[in-house]
Design a protein around this motif. Sequence first.
Motif, PDB file in Angstrom:
ATOM      1  N   SER A 242      10.260  12.571 -14.431  1.00  0.00           N
ATOM      2  CA  SER A 242       9.106  12.394 -13.554  1.00  0.00           C
ATOM      3  C   SER A 242       8.831  11.027 -13.519  1.00  0.00           C
ATOM      4  O   SER A 242       8.420  10.445 -12.391  1.00  0.00           O
ATOM      5  CB  SER A 242       7.979  13.203 -14.381  1.00  0.00           C
ATOM      6  N   VAL A 243       8.905  10.230 -14.598  1.00  0.00           N
ATOM      7  CA  VAL A 243       8.436   8.831 -14.274  1.00  0.00           C
ATOM      8  C   VAL A 243       9.431   7.782 -13.836  1.00  0.00           C
ATOM      9  O   VAL A 243       9.138   6.470 -13.628  1.00  0.00           O
ATOM     10  CB  VAL A 243       7.682   8.357 -15.672  1.00  0.00           C
ATOM     11  N   THR A 244      10.811   8.082 -13.999  1.00  0.00           N
ATOM     12  CA  THR A 244      11.774   7.201 -13.728  1.00  0.00           C
ATOM     13  C   THR A 244      11.758   6.482 -12.259  1.00  0.00           C
ATOM     14  O   THR A 244      11.968   5.445 -12.233  1.00  0.00           O
ATOM     15  CB  THR A 244      13.285   7.554 -13.933  1.00  0.00           C
ATOM     16  N   THR A 245      11.788   7.250 -11.247  1.00  0.00           N
ATOM     17  CA  THR A 245      11.376   6.765 -10.024  1.00  0.00           C
ATOM     18  C   THR A 245      10.309   6.089  -9.762  1.00  0.00           C
ATOM     19  O   THR A 245      10.243   4.891  -9.106  1.00  0.00           O
ATOM     20  CB  THR A 245      11.725   7.914  -8.970  1.00  0.00           C
ATOM     21  N   PRO A 246       9.136   6.476 -10.180  1.00  0.00           N
ATOM     22  CA  PRO A 246       7.957   6.045 -10.088  1.00  0.00           C
ATOM     23  C   PRO A 246       8.071   4.396 -10.814  1.00  0.00           C
ATOM     24  O   PRO A 246       7.467   3.365 -10.430  1.00  0.00           O
ATOM     25  CB  PRO A 246       6.690   6.569 -10.460  1.00  0.00           C
ATOM     26  N   PHE A 247       8.627   4.326 -12.131  1.00  0.00           N
ATOM     27  CA  PHE A 247       8.985   3.256 -12.775  1.00  0.00           C
ATOM     28  C   PHE A 247       9.630   2.262 -12.195  1.00  0.00           C
ATOM     29  O   PHE A 247       9.409   0.970 -12.096  1.00  0.00           O
ATOM     30  CB  PHE A 247       9.478   3.745 -14.148  1.00  0.00           C
ATOM     31  N   GLY A 248      10.836   2.652 -11.451  1.00  0.00           N
ATOM     32  CA  GLY A 248      11.628   1.941 -10.624  1.00  0.00           C
ATOM     33  C   GLY A 248      10.867   1.120  -9.425  1.00  0.00           C
ATOM     34  O   GLY A 248      10.983   0.021  -9.406  1.00  0.00           O
ATOM     35  N   ILE A 249       9.923   2.002  -8.875  1.00  0.00           N
ATOM     36  CA  ILE A 249       9.137   1.145  -7.784  1.00  0.00           C
ATOM     37  C   ILE A 249       8.040   0.361  -8.259  1.00  0.00           C
ATOM     38  O   ILE A 249       8.079  -0.760  -7.643  1.00  0.00           O
ATOM     39  CB  ILE A 249       8.506   2.311  -7.103  1.00  0.00           C
ATOM     40  N   ALA A 250       7.495   0.701  -9.326  1.00  0.00           N
ATOM     41  CA  ALA A 250       6.702  -0.482 -10.030  1.00  0.00           C
ATOM     42  C   ALA A 250       7.444  -1.618 -10.496  1.00  0.00           C
ATOM     43  O   ALA A 250       6.983  -2.797 -10.404  1.00  0.00           O
ATOM     44  CB  ALA A 250       5.947   0.295 -11.334  1.00  0.00           C
ATOM     45  N   LEU A 251       8.625  -1.432 -11.084  1.00  0.00           N
ATOM     46  CA  LEU A 251       9.428  -2.599 -11.416  1.00  0.00           C
ATOM     47  C   LEU A 251       9.735  -3.432 -10.310  1.00  0.00           C
ATOM     48  O   LEU A 251       9.853  -4.608 -10.283  1.00  0.00           O
ATOM     49  CB  LEU A 251      10.589  -2.132 -12.146  1.00  0.00           C
ATOM     50  N   GLY A 252      10.316  -2.852  -9.296  1.00  0.00           N
ATOM     51  CA  GLY A 252      10.527  -3.436  -7.906  1.00  0.00           C
ATOM     52  C   GLY A 252       9.311  -4.222  -7.385  1.00  0.00           C
ATOM     53  O   GLY A 252       9.543  -5.411  -6.675  1.00  0.00           O
ATOM     54  N   ILE A 253       8.076  -3.856  -7.419  1.00  0.00           N
ATOM     55  CA  ILE A 253       7.115  -4.485  -7.056  1.00  0.00           C
ATOM     56  C   ILE A 253       6.824  -5.606  -7.828  1.00  0.00           C
ATOM     57  O   ILE A 253       6.512  -6.777  -7.086  1.00  0.00           O
ATOM     58  CB  ILE A 253       5.585  -3.219  -6.945  1.00  0.00           C
ATOM     59  N   ALA A 254       6.683  -5.445  -8.877  1.00  0.00           N
ATOM     60  CA  ALA A 254       6.697  -6.504  -9.786  1.00  0.00           C
ATOM     61  C   ALA A 254       7.661  -7.637  -9.765  1.00  0.00           C
ATOM     62  O   ALA A 254       7.331  -8.772  -9.933  1.00  0.00           O
ATOM     63  CB  ALA A 254       6.615  -6.227 -11.601  1.00  0.00           C
ATOM     64  N   LEU A 255       8.875  -7.440  -9.177  1.00  0.00           N
ATOM     65  CA  LEU A 255       9.869  -8.328  -9.173  1.00  0.00           C
ATOM     66  C   LEU A 255      10.189  -8.520  -7.945  1.00  0.00           C
ATOM     67  O   LEU A 255      11.368  -9.359  -7.484  1.00  0.00           O
ATOM     68  CB  LEU A 255      11.160  -7.741 -10.093  1.00  0.00           C
TER      69      LEU A 255
ATOM     70  N   ARG B 277       0.810  -1.242  -0.020  1.00  0.00           N
ATOM     71  CA  ARG B 277       0.156  -0.237  -0.005  1.00  0.00           C
ATOM     72  C   ARG B 277       0.900   0.979   0.042  1.00  0.00           C
ATOM     73  O   ARG B 277       0.568   2.275  -0.774  1.00  0.00           O
ATOM     74  CB  ARG B 277      -1.102  -0.106   1.125  1.00  0.00           C
ATOM     75  N   LEU B 278       1.903   1.331   0.887  1.00  0.00           N
ATOM     76  CA  LEU B 278       2.734   2.380   0.863  1.00  0.00           C
ATOM     77  C   LEU B 278       3.508   2.624  -0.379  1.00  0.00           C
ATOM     78  O   LEU B 278       3.790   3.727  -0.787  1.00  0.00           O
ATOM     79  CB  LEU B 278       3.720   2.310   2.062  1.00  0.00           C
ATOM     80  N   LYS B 279       3.856   1.489  -1.036  1.00  0.00           N
ATOM     81  CA  LYS B 279       4.478   1.720  -2.447  1.00  0.00           C
ATOM     82  C   LYS B 279       3.653   2.225  -3.417  1.00  0.00           C
ATOM     83  O   LYS B 279       3.956   2.910  -4.232  1.00  0.00           O
ATOM     84  CB  LYS B 279       5.282   0.189  -2.635  1.00  0.00           C
ATOM     85  N   VAL B 280       2.510   1.667  -3.492  1.00  0.00           N
ATOM     86  CA  VAL B 280       1.500   2.171  -4.454  1.00  0.00           C
ATOM     87  C   VAL B 280       1.283   3.575  -4.209  1.00  0.00           C
ATOM     88  O   VAL B 280       1.265   4.697  -5.036  1.00  0.00           O
ATOM     89  CB  VAL B 280       0.156   1.492  -4.481  1.00  0.00           C
ATOM     90  N   ILE B 281       1.011   4.172  -3.135  1.00  0.00           N
ATOM     91  CA  ILE B 281       0.826   5.582  -2.812  1.00  0.00           C
ATOM     92  C   ILE B 281       2.041   6.340  -3.216  1.00  0.00           C
ATOM     93  O   ILE B 281       2.174   7.407  -3.640  1.00  0.00           O
ATOM     94  CB  ILE B 281       0.910   5.838  -1.193  1.00  0.00           C
ATOM     95  N   ALA B 282       3.326   5.560  -2.841  1.00  0.00           N
ATOM     96  CA  ALA B 282       4.713   6.491  -3.087  1.00  0.00           C
ATOM     97  C   ALA B 282       4.798   6.650  -4.636  1.00  0.00           C
ATOM     98  O   ALA B 282       5.196   7.574  -5.096  1.00  0.00           O
ATOM     99  CB  ALA B 282       5.832   5.628  -2.659  1.00  0.00           C
ATOM    100  N   ILE B 283       4.345   5.813  -5.457  1.00  0.00           N
ATOM    101  CA  ILE B 283       4.284   6.045  -6.997  1.00  0.00           C
ATOM    102  C   ILE B 283       3.767   7.362  -7.549  1.00  0.00           C
ATOM    103  O   ILE B 283       4.130   8.120  -8.105  1.00  0.00           O
ATOM    104  CB  ILE B 283       3.689   4.615  -7.707  1.00  0.00           C
ATOM    105  N   PHE B 284       2.440   7.552  -6.948  1.00  0.00           N
ATOM    106  CA  PHE B 284       1.859   8.535  -7.155  1.00  0.00           C
ATOM    107  C   PHE B 284       2.344   9.891  -6.515  1.00  0.00           C
ATOM    108  O   PHE B 284       2.406  10.943  -7.035  1.00  0.00           O
ATOM    109  CB  PHE B 284       0.338   8.643  -6.965  1.00  0.00           C
ATOM    110  N   VAL B 285       2.682   9.857  -5.224  1.00  0.00           N
ATOM    111  CA  VAL B 285       3.133  11.079  -4.642  1.00  0.00           C
ATOM    112  C   VAL B 285       4.595  11.471  -5.250  1.00  0.00           C
ATOM    113  O   VAL B 285       4.793  12.857  -5.561  1.00  0.00           O
ATOM    114  CB  VAL B 285       3.424  10.547  -3.170  1.00  0.00           C
ATOM    115  N   ILE B 286       5.470  10.578  -5.460  1.00  0.00           N
ATOM    116  CA  ILE B 286       6.638  10.827  -5.939  1.00  0.00           C
ATOM    117  C   ILE B 286       6.409  11.351  -7.408  1.00  0.00           C
ATOM    118  O   ILE B 286       7.248  12.289  -7.981  1.00  0.00           O
ATOM    119  CB  ILE B 286       7.555   9.725  -5.915  1.00  0.00           C
ATOM    120  N   LEU B 287       5.604  10.644  -8.166  1.00  0.00           N
ATOM    121  CA  LEU B 287       5.104  11.449  -9.544  1.00  0.00           C
ATOM    122  C   LEU B 287       4.698  12.474  -9.708  1.00  0.00           C
ATOM    123  O   LEU B 287       5.440  13.454 -10.351  1.00  0.00           O
ATOM    124  CB  LEU B 287       4.236  10.326 -10.262  1.00  0.00           C
TER     125      LEU B 287
END
Length: 359
Positions: free
Chosen positions: A274-287, A51-61
């Motif tokens: 803008s998208v690189t850190t959120p992309f990295g978080i999403a990639l980390g969640i998937a993997l 939950r925190l990581k999903v929130i982080a994607i949008f907040v950091i974006l």
Amino acid sequence: MASNKAVNQTVTLALSLLLLLLLPSFSLATNHTDCGVETIGTCHNKPKALRLKVIAIFVILISSMIGVCLPLVTKSIPVLHPDRNLFVVVKAFASGVILATGYMHVLPDSFNNLQSPCLADKPWHQFPFTAFIAMLAALLTLLVDSLMLTFYNREKKSSSDVAVISSESPATAIHGHSHCHGGAMEVVSHDLEVNKKVALQRHRVIAQVLELGIVVHSVVIGLGVGASQNVCMIRPLVAALCFHQLFEGMGLGGCILQAEYQLKMKSILAFFFSVTTPFGIALGIALANIYRDGSPTALIVVGVLNAASAGLLNYTALVDLLAADFLGPRLQGNVRLQMVAFSAVLLGAGGMSIMAKWA
């Protein structure tokens, strides 16, 4: 221009290779030692961490978009125009943030990665690879700057020669001294135009090189956040990353503004930042189930990328941003503005240094 196209191709190639370099680390899910295995304790909570990581994607974006776009949308505001003193002070603050990012965040991370006890003693503990790679990255950045200036200085010389020959044609001589004077003025005007063109191309190289260093680090740190299940680490790290992306984005946005790109190129650079850190978080969640940031291959790949990014960011902040401004005619001719700008640099660098406690 040929050199500008070459830089664009280099940035695109580097971004493509980044994912390819990270792929080998994803296969090291099993390890017979403690390396690559996250310690399970009271802070280990997978559903809450998600939950925190999903929130982080949008907040950091959102923080990243505000930071990088703020200098671009404030161009129409007179007090924040690049020709005004306030813009110089804000840019100095953002340059301090970028400098501290390289020295206080990226470089220590690389030392921790490449000197980890999970790596073999030979060669990783017998040679300072982090410092060596950072030095090479800084030197390569210097080479890009040097070659770019050489290319445009040659263009300036050849163009000036053509202008002089044109002004000294037989037809010009018929009209006497006044026309010769006019021809000389045309040459001076032409030189000023070429100098402006050289400065513009330099600003564009600076913007792209800075973007490359930031993007590499952003993907790496986002990957680490996305793969972690430690809520005690994620919560303060996300808050620190929001401030980090906001101020770092302001520095990059200022460079993009000075590069005078068209809307399309501005949008591309702002989008990737803008998208690189959120992309990295999403990639980390998937993997998250197969990626282990403590595995030997992951430590080596991330450590090398961080070292290269640190060298690039440190060179760009010190040489292309701070030295170019502080040794330039504008600040050299205004001691008061110079002191205010230096205080802004210390404030930006100091703030990011304090954030190193959490990020």
